[in-house]
Design an enzyme around this catalytic site. Structure first.
Site, PDB file in Angstrom:
ATOM      1  N   PHE A 124      28.900  34.883  39.506  1.00 14.67           N
ATOM      2  CA  PHE A 124      30.172  34.548  39.993  1.00 14.67           C
ATOM      3  C   PHE A 124      30.120  33.364  40.715  1.00 14.67           C
ATOM      4  O   PHE A 124      29.004  32.795  41.232  1.00 14.67           O
ATOM      5  CB  PHE A 124      30.774  35.809  40.798  1.00 14.67           C
ATOM      6  CG  PHE A 124      31.725  36.476  39.973  1.00 14.67           C
ATOM      7  CD1 PHE A 124      31.681  36.852  38.699  1.00 14.67           C
ATOM      8  CD2 PHE A 124      33.027  37.083  40.790  1.00 14.67           C
ATOM      9  CE1 PHE A 124      32.674  37.734  38.086  1.00 14.67           C
ATOM     10  CE2 PHE A 124      34.148  37.756  40.108  1.00 14.67           C
ATOM     11  CZ  PHE A 124      33.855  37.983  38.865  1.00 14.67           C
ATOM     12  N   GLN A 238      44.586  32.212  47.947  1.00 13.57           N
ATOM     13  CA  GLN A 238      43.646  31.693  46.966  1.00 13.57           C
ATOM     14  C   GLN A 238      44.405  31.657  45.596  1.00 13.57           C
ATOM     15  O   GLN A 238      45.157  32.425  45.146  1.00 13.57           O
ATOM     16  CB  GLN A 238      42.515  32.721  46.812  1.00 13.57           C
ATOM     17  CG  GLN A 238      41.613  32.345  45.815  1.00 13.57           C
ATOM     18  CD  GLN A 238      40.448  33.115  45.766  1.00 13.57           C
ATOM     19  OE1 GLN A 238      40.390  34.073  45.119  1.00 13.57           O
ATOM     20  NE2 GLN A 238      39.282  32.836  46.496  1.00 13.57           N
ATOM     21  N   HIS A 240      43.816  31.257  41.974  1.00 14.61           N
ATOM     22  CA  HIS A 240      42.652  31.398  41.084  1.00 14.61           C
ATOM     23  C   HIS A 240      42.588  30.295  39.986  1.00 14.61           C
ATOM     24  O   HIS A 240      43.883  30.146  39.723  1.00 14.61           O
ATOM     25  CB  HIS A 240      42.639  32.976  40.394  1.00 14.61           C
ATOM     26  CG  HIS A 240      41.462  33.334  39.669  1.00 14.61           C
ATOM     27  ND1 HIS A 240      41.208  32.688  38.371  1.00 14.61           N
ATOM     28  CD2 HIS A 240      40.543  34.344  40.034  1.00 14.61           C
ATOM     29  CE1 HIS A 240      40.003  33.375  37.946  1.00 14.61           C
ATOM     30  NE2 HIS A 240      39.683  34.406  38.966  1.00 14.61           N
ATOM     31  N   LEU A 254      45.949  37.098  35.260  1.00  8.94           N
ATOM     32  CA  LEU A 254      44.526  36.967  35.308  1.00  8.94           C
ATOM     33  C   LEU A 254      43.547  36.665  33.962  1.00  8.94           C
ATOM     34  O   LEU A 254      43.616  37.776  33.152  1.00  8.94           O
ATOM     35  CB  LEU A 254      43.650  37.747  36.350  1.00  8.94           C
ATOM     36  CG  LEU A 254      42.355  37.046  37.015  1.00  8.94           C
ATOM     37  CD1 LEU A 254      42.785  35.545  37.660  1.00  8.94           C
ATOM     38  CD2 LEU A 254      41.777  37.908  37.810  1.00  8.94           C
ATOM     39  N   GLU A 257      37.260  35.850  36.125  1.00  8.35           N
ATOM     40  CA  GLU A 257      36.086  34.805  36.400  1.00  8.35           C
ATOM     41  C   GLU A 257      34.996  35.503  35.517  1.00  8.35           C
ATOM     42  O   GLU A 257      34.046  34.440  35.196  1.00  8.35           O
ATOM     43  CB  GLU A 257      35.825  34.952  37.938  1.00  8.35           C
ATOM     44  CG  GLU A 257      34.885  33.882  38.042  1.00  8.35           C
ATOM     45  CD  GLU A 257      34.989  33.438  39.917  1.00  8.35           C
ATOM     46  OE1 GLU A 257      33.961  33.317  40.275  1.00  8.35           O
ATOM     47  OE2 GLU A 257      36.123  33.422  40.281  1.00  8.35           O
ATOM     48  N   ARG A 288      36.137  28.674  43.972  1.00 14.33           N
ATOM     49  CA  ARG A 288      37.591  29.126  43.182  1.00 14.33           C
ATOM     50  C   ARG A 288      38.496  27.856  43.684  1.00 14.33           C
ATOM     51  O   ARG A 288      39.339  27.408  42.799  1.00 14.33           O
ATOM     52  CB  ARG A 288      38.050  30.357  43.457  1.00 14.33           C
ATOM     53  CG  ARG A 288      37.469  31.455  42.866  1.00 14.33           C
ATOM     54  CD  ARG A 288      37.919  32.783  43.055  1.00 14.33           C
ATOM     55  NE  ARG A 288      37.447  33.739  42.250  1.00 14.33           N
ATOM     56  CZ  ARG A 288      37.850  35.076  42.003  1.00 14.33           C
ATOM     57  NH1 ARG A 288      38.572  35.454  43.138  1.00 14.33           N
ATOM     58  NH2 ARG A 288      37.312  35.914  41.399  1.00 14.33           N
ATOM     59  N   HIS A 352      46.471  34.153  43.439  1.00 14.47           N
ATOM     60  CA  HIS A 352      45.874  35.450  43.085  1.00 14.47           C
ATOM     61  C   HIS A 352      45.074  36.345  44.222  1.00 14.47           C
ATOM     62  O   HIS A 352      45.432  37.332  44.024  1.00 14.47           O
ATOM     63  CB  HIS A 352      44.283  34.727  42.712  1.00 14.47           C
ATOM     64  CG  HIS A 352      43.458  36.123  42.260  1.00 14.47           C
ATOM     65  ND1 HIS A 352      44.037  37.057  41.346  1.00 14.47           N
ATOM     66  CD2 HIS A 352      42.162  36.259  42.597  1.00 14.47           C
ATOM     67  CE1 HIS A 352      42.869  37.631  41.127  1.00 14.47           C
ATOM     68  NE2 HIS A 352      41.802  37.548  41.701  1.00 14.47           N
ATOM     69  N   ARG A 387      37.989  33.193  49.418  1.00 13.19           N
ATOM     70  CA  ARG A 387      37.260  34.412  48.815  1.00 13.19           C
ATOM     71  C   ARG A 387      36.245  34.383  48.018  1.00 13.19           C
ATOM     72  O   ARG A 387      36.522  33.632  47.047  1.00 13.19           O
ATOM     73  CB  ARG A 387      38.364  35.630  48.649  1.00 13.19           C
ATOM     74  CG  ARG A 387      37.261  36.761  48.286  1.00 13.19           C
ATOM     75  CD  ARG A 387      38.370  37.788  47.849  1.00 13.19           C
ATOM     76  NE  ARG A 387      39.335  37.787  46.673  1.00 13.19           N
ATOM     77  CZ  ARG A 387      38.884  38.068  45.466  1.00 13.19           C
ATOM     78  NH1 ARG A 387      37.665  38.235  45.259  1.00 13.19           N
ATOM     79  NH2 ARG A 387      39.713  37.699  44.561  1.00 13.19           N
TER      80      ARG A 387
END
Length: 581
Positions: A124, A238, A240, A254, A257, A288, A352, A387
């Site tokens: 990730f 955040q 995304h 979304l 990821e 991100r 996000h 995050r």
């Protein structure tokens, strides 16, 4: 339209507001320790935003990379959070994550496995090692299914379609809450010895968001603030990198990821794999905020599609591999005539996740109000300025267990105040007044204008003029909202949105004022007039309730990591993206 002056009254030892991963894991801990509790959900049982967290859940198991350890997980989390995280929160999360994952597996969560039978792990963004456990690309749904079943096995009481409008605090102690039954239209008062807020974030304040329209509207943060609890780091929202742009009804939803974690590549319309310019080492799996700003920059400079998007392509992977690892993405895009095994997806940044939120003591999950707890995305501290992908789901189960355990240990020694009948009547009268409002602006209109305001003035790129203009517009919008047209009972979506607005205004102000105060760029907070990070601003910005409905902004130095975690930071681990090539 009808009003009901006599509320239903319910008593429980512990009231849990929010029925996603955080609320359910808290209830499970309480039930296992023999404590009476009641879980409240705004929607049907099992329908929470936790299910939308598709890509995975972090823990330093070392299934594929045995050199990984919890201290490196903590170092990655601090580095991604630009070192304004709460060190206690980070270390608690990373130490306890492996046990929580193993526990979920024991409870039946069907993690993908390696050929040797270990829980599989994927890359990730910004992770030094493959640390993200997963169930295809439906990890959040699998987590919810597991927690719902465990709670049902333990016979945890639950009420669905229940909206909480106000917390009840007597003499500095939590006493319960007031809300309404969205099916029956009747007000409800809850008398409780302890209250847990687990009601999610506030990204639905933005025009393009991965949240559903009437959820994540800042309920949790505003409830706590109105009860006298400070909020922290609200400027850190955040965005995304990869949200859908069409169909219009799904704009902002979304694109996990996991697509990039499994090797997905970003291109502009000139055929350039543009992350080579922005992050040649980590490419699409950089942090991100880095990837989101790169996508936004490509779009703003005219290298995006007609839909103001860039292209995310996984088609170079084997078809069977894509179907195995990304089944939900295959299905979702196929519904709109796109075969992601053959062609790219159009994506653009979307609001996000809320890194900021309610201040808590992470050793107990308790706020500064005795008996009032908060868990999950609604809190601030774990994630700092940005995050780390995969940390949201693990946060819910780690701190749900922490909160439940502390409540169970201390509930017997706590003397809880009773609900004030007069205060309950006042709150119910306020509900009646709102339901009867005959003004000139609908809640939907005001919400649309607020979301546009936040996207324009407190979005991915910010500056002082824009933030000041945003605050001015917010003040004028609040004035318009005083002239609200509701004329609907408590069972209507119009009335629900009118209540949402109460929370959204409070939360929006904290974001705008925090962003104005932070005169630097750090993590997800990007100021075009202060493009550098200021080492003197390694601090947390606090939104402080004044007690008279007002707000003050304060600042305090962020904490320092322990020696062991600092050593892992100094080792300077970094993901080798090219393992994916």
């Amino acid at each position: 339209m009808s009003t009901v002056s006599n509320p239903e009254t319910v008593s429980t030892s512990v009231l849990i507001i929010g029925a996603g991963g955080a609320g359910l894991r808290t209830s499970i801990e309480l039930a296992e320790q023999g404590v009476d509790c009641l879980v409240l959900g705004k929607r049907a049982h099992g329908d929470a935003h936790t299910i939308w967290a598709a890509g995975g859940i972090n823990a330093s198991l070392g299934s594929l990379d045995p050199e990984d350890r919890w201290e490196i997980h903590a170092a990655d989390t601090l580095d991604e959070g630009h070192f304004v995280n709460d060190p206690t929160a980070v270390e608690t999360l990373c130490k306890r994550a492996p046990d929580r994952i193993r526990e979920l597996a024991e409870w039946g969560m069907d993690f993908d496995r390696t050929d040797e039978g270990k829980i599989n792990q994927r890359y990730f963004g910004a992770q030094s090692f493959r640390r993200t456990c997963f169930v295809g690309d439906r990890t959040g749904q699998a987590l919810m299914d597991t927690l719902v079943q465990k709670a049902m096995d333990l016979e945890v009481p639950y009420r669905e379609n229940l909206y909480i409008t106000d917390l009840m605090v007597e003499g500095g102690q939590a006493a319960g809450a007031v809300g309404f039954d969205m099916d029956a239209g009747r007000p409800v008062a809850f008398d409780a010895d302890a209250v847990v807020i687990a009601a999610g974030g506030h990204t639905s304040l933005y025009r393009r968001s991965s949240s559903r329209t009437d959820e994540n509207t800042g309920d949790a943060q505003a409830l706590a603030f109105n009860a006298g609890v400070p909020l922290r780091d609200m400027e850190f929202v955040q965005f995304h990198p990869t949200g859908k742009v069409k169909p219009e009804a799904e704009a902002g939803h979304l694109v996990t990821e996991a697509v990039r974690g499994e090797g997905g590549r970003l291109y502009n319309t000139e055929g350039e794999r543009f992350m080579e310019r922005y992050s040649p080492t980590q490419m699409e799996l950089d942090a991100r905020d880095v990837v989101a700003r790169a996508n936004e920059q490509e779009i703003r400079e005219g290298r995006g599609t007609e839909d103001d998007a860039v292209l995310l392509d996984i088609s170079h992977r084997d078809d069977d591999y894509i179907h195995d690892r990304l089944p939900r993405m295959v299905e979702e895009f196929a519904e709109h005539g796109i075969d992601i095994t053959e062609e790219p997806m159009e994506v653009a940044p979307t609001a996000h996740y809320a890194m900021g939120g309610i201040e808590v003591d992470f050793e107990t999950a308790q706020t500064q109000v005795d008996g009032l707890y908060a868990v999950g995305e609604c809190t601030a501290g774990v994630h700092g300025a940005n995050r780390l992908g995969g940390n949201s789901l693990i946060e819910t189960v780690v701190f749900g267990q922490v909160a439940g355990n502390h409540i169970a240990e201390t509930l017997g020694s706590r003397t809880s105040p009773s609900l004030s009948d007069a205060a309950v009547r006042d709150h119910v009268a306020t509900q009646d007044t709102l339901a009867a409002a005959e003004g000139g602006h609908t809640p939907a209109e005001i919400m649309d204008r607020l979301r546009d305001l936040m996207w324009q003035h407190a979005g991915i790129l910010r500056d002082e003029d824009g933030l000041l203009n945003g605050l001015g517009k917010l003040q004028r919008l609040r004035a318009d909202a005083e002239d609200l047209q509701v004329q609907a009972d408590r069972t209507s979506r119009r009335y629900e949105r009118a209540q949402n607005l109460r929370f959204m205004f409070t939360t929006a102000e904290t974001i705008l004022r925090g962003a104005l105060e932070r005169k630097e760029s750090r993590g997800a907070h990007a100021r075009t007039d202060y493009e550098a990070k200021d080492p003197d601003l390694r601090k947390n910005i606090r939104s402080l309730p004044t007690g008279d409905g007002g707000m003050e902004i304060g600042m305090e130095a962020a904490g320092r990591p322990s020696r062991r975690v600092q050593q892992a930071v100094d080792e300077d681990h970094e993901l080798d993206y090219h393992h994916l090539e």
